[in-house]
Write a protein that holds these residues in place. Structure first.
Motif, mmCIF file in Angstrom:
data_model
loop_
_atom_site.group_PDB
_atom_site.id
_atom_site.type_symbol
_atom_site.label_atom_id
_atom_site.label_comp_id
_atom_site.label_asym_id
_atom_site.label_seq_id
_atom_site.Cartn_x
_atom_site.Cartn_y
_atom_site.Cartn_z
ATOM 1 N N ASN A 124 1.021 -1.349 0.015
ATOM 2 C CA ASN A 124 -0.275 0.111 -0.327
ATOM 3 C C ASN A 124 0.486 1.216 0.373
ATOM 4 O O ASN A 124 0.837 2.165 1.562
ATOM 5 C CB ASN A 124 -0.954 -0.172 1.380
ATOM 6 C CG ASN A 124 -2.005 -1.093 1.056
ATOM 7 O OD1 ASN A 124 -2.301 -1.175 0.604
ATOM 8 N ND2 ASN A 124 -2.006 -1.721 2.177
ATOM 9 N N VAL A 125 2.012 1.235 -0.965
ATOM 10 C CA VAL A 125 2.457 2.537 -0.975
ATOM 11 C C VAL A 125 1.977 3.652 -1.511
ATOM 12 O O VAL A 125 1.765 4.691 -1.604
ATOM 13 C CB VAL A 125 4.125 2.166 -1.734
ATOM 14 C CG1 VAL A 125 4.764 1.285 -0.731
ATOM 15 C CG2 VAL A 125 3.879 2.036 -2.729
ATOM 16 N N ALA A 126 1.200 3.476 -2.796
ATOM 17 C CA ALA A 126 0.278 4.316 -3.197
ATOM 18 C C ALA A 126 -1.163 3.885 -3.652
ATOM 19 O O ALA A 126 -1.152 2.642 -3.825
ATOM 20 C CB ALA A 126 0.862 5.037 -4.607
ATOM 21 N N TYR A 127 -1.704 4.404 -4.506
ATOM 22 C CA TYR A 127 -3.105 4.003 -5.041
ATOM 23 C C TYR A 127 -3.761 4.994 -6.427
ATOM 24 O O TYR A 127 -2.977 5.788 -6.696
ATOM 25 C CB TYR A 127 -4.495 4.390 -4.108
ATOM 26 C CG TYR A 127 -4.360 6.090 -4.151
ATOM 27 C CD1 TYR A 127 -5.246 6.542 -4.934
ATOM 28 C CD2 TYR A 127 -3.637 6.803 -3.014
ATOM 29 C CE1 TYR A 127 -5.522 7.871 -4.799
ATOM 30 C CE2 TYR A 127 -3.677 7.707 -2.897
ATOM 31 C CZ TYR A 127 -4.651 8.578 -3.972
ATOM 32 O OH TYR A 127 -5.148 10.167 -3.757
ATOM 33 N N VAL A 128 -3.987 3.464 -7.362
ATOM 34 C CA VAL A 128 -4.490 4.388 -8.813
ATOM 35 C C VAL A 128 -6.206 4.825 -8.777
ATOM 36 O O VAL A 128 -6.768 4.014 -8.409
ATOM 37 C CB VAL A 128 -3.738 3.419 -9.755
ATOM 38 C CG1 VAL A 128 -4.836 3.809 -11.620
ATOM 39 C CG2 VAL A 128 -2.828 2.913 -9.476
ATOM 40 N N VAL A 129 -6.190 5.354 -8.784
ATOM 41 C CA VAL A 129 -8.041 5.861 -8.926
ATOM 42 C C VAL A 129 -8.389 5.686 -10.196
ATOM 43 O O VAL A 129 -7.749 6.123 -11.305
ATOM 44 C CB VAL A 129 -8.030 7.724 -8.834
ATOM 45 C CG1 VAL A 129 -9.580 7.812 -9.076
ATOM 46 C CG2 VAL A 129 -7.093 7.917 -7.514
ATOM 47 N N GLN A 130 -9.485 4.589 -10.189
ATOM 48 C CA GLN A 130 -9.501 4.715 -11.435
ATOM 49 C C GLN A 130 -11.539 5.437 -11.658
ATOM 50 O O GLN A 130 -11.214 5.563 -11.155
ATOM 51 C CB GLN A 130 -10.301 2.794 -11.337
ATOM 52 C CG GLN A 130 -9.039 2.268 -11.698
ATOM 53 C CD GLN A 130 -9.655 0.634 -10.991
ATOM 54 O OE1 GLN A 130 -10.901 0.471 -10.719
ATOM 55 N NE2 GLN A 130 -8.479 -0.346 -10.996
ATOM 56 N N PRO A 131 -12.052 5.894 -13.520
ATOM 57 C CA PRO A 131 -12.884 6.160 -13.710
ATOM 58 C C PRO A 131 -14.061 5.705 -12.531
ATOM 59 O O PRO A 131 -14.448 4.402 -12.065
ATOM 60 C CB PRO A 131 -12.759 5.847 -15.151
ATOM 61 C CG PRO A 131 -11.842 4.982 -14.992
ATOM 62 C CD PRO A 131 -11.617 4.559 -14.025
ATOM 63 N N LYS A 132 -14.657 6.670 -11.708
ATOM 64 C CA LYS A 132 -16.065 7.130 -11.742
ATOM 65 C C LYS A 132 -16.945 6.333 -11.830
ATOM 66 O O LYS A 132 -17.285 6.480 -12.917
ATOM 67 C CB LYS A 132 -16.114 7.967 -10.744
ATOM 68 C CG LYS A 132 -16.681 8.892 -11.029
ATOM 69 C CD LYS A 132 -16.812 11.142 -10.254
ATOM 70 C CE LYS A 132 -16.291 11.758 -11.257
ATOM 71 N NZ LYS A 132 -16.553 13.103 -10.342
ATOM 72 N N ALA A 133 -17.952 5.972 -11.422
ATOM 73 C CA ALA A 133 -19.603 5.620 -12.614
ATOM 74 C C ALA A 133 -20.417 5.967 -11.416
ATOM 75 O O ALA A 133 -20.300 5.397 -10.432
ATOM 76 C CB ALA A 133 -18.925 3.764 -12.959
#
Length: 132
Positions: free
Chosen positions: A44-53
């Motif tokens: 858990n060093v970072a995160y990727v935001v995916q498209p919201k729906a």
């Protein structure tokens, strides 16, 4: 004794600023996925935001021309909005919430022996603007 909550405000399908039909039930689903990123050294060093729906189902009583109008919107892939039609009272959580650029993806009818038939519309929404 405190005053009872009054639910006099209705969600309404709006087309070009005109109310098409009140909504009997409205079930929204917000999906804002976040995927954690791991490295060889740590989790858990970072995160990727995916498209919201945003998807929702709404039920409308099959009375008058409302279902025919909404079915036509579905077949022609015409966008519509959902607005709050306030009758009276100030007991809602949101001051205002608008659902713009909505599209119907599928339609299902429920026929009942007694009472009014209901049509359920599955929809997507491209823009949601809540204001508390």
């Amino acid at each position: 004794m405190p005053e009872a909550t009054k639910w006099d405000t209705r969600l309404t399908v709006m087309l070009d600023g005109t109310a098409v039909s009140p909504i009997d039930s409205f079930n929204p689903i917000f999906n804002v996925p976040v995927q954690p990123v791991h490295s060889l050294e740590a989790d858990n060093v970072a995160y990727v935001v995916q498209p919201k729906a945003f998807t929702f189902t709404m039920a409308v009583k099959a009375i008058g021309t409302a279902v025919a109008t909404l079915t036509k919107l579905a077949l022609e892939r015409t966008s519509f909005g959902i607005g709050v039609q306030e009758q009276k009272g100030t007991d809602w959580t949101f001051k205002k919430i608008t659902f713009n650029d909505c599209y119907i993806t599928s339609v299902a009818n429920t026929i009942v022996i007694d009472g009014v038939p209901t049509t359920t519309f599955n929809c997507i929404c491209l823009q949601v603007s809540p204001e508390s």
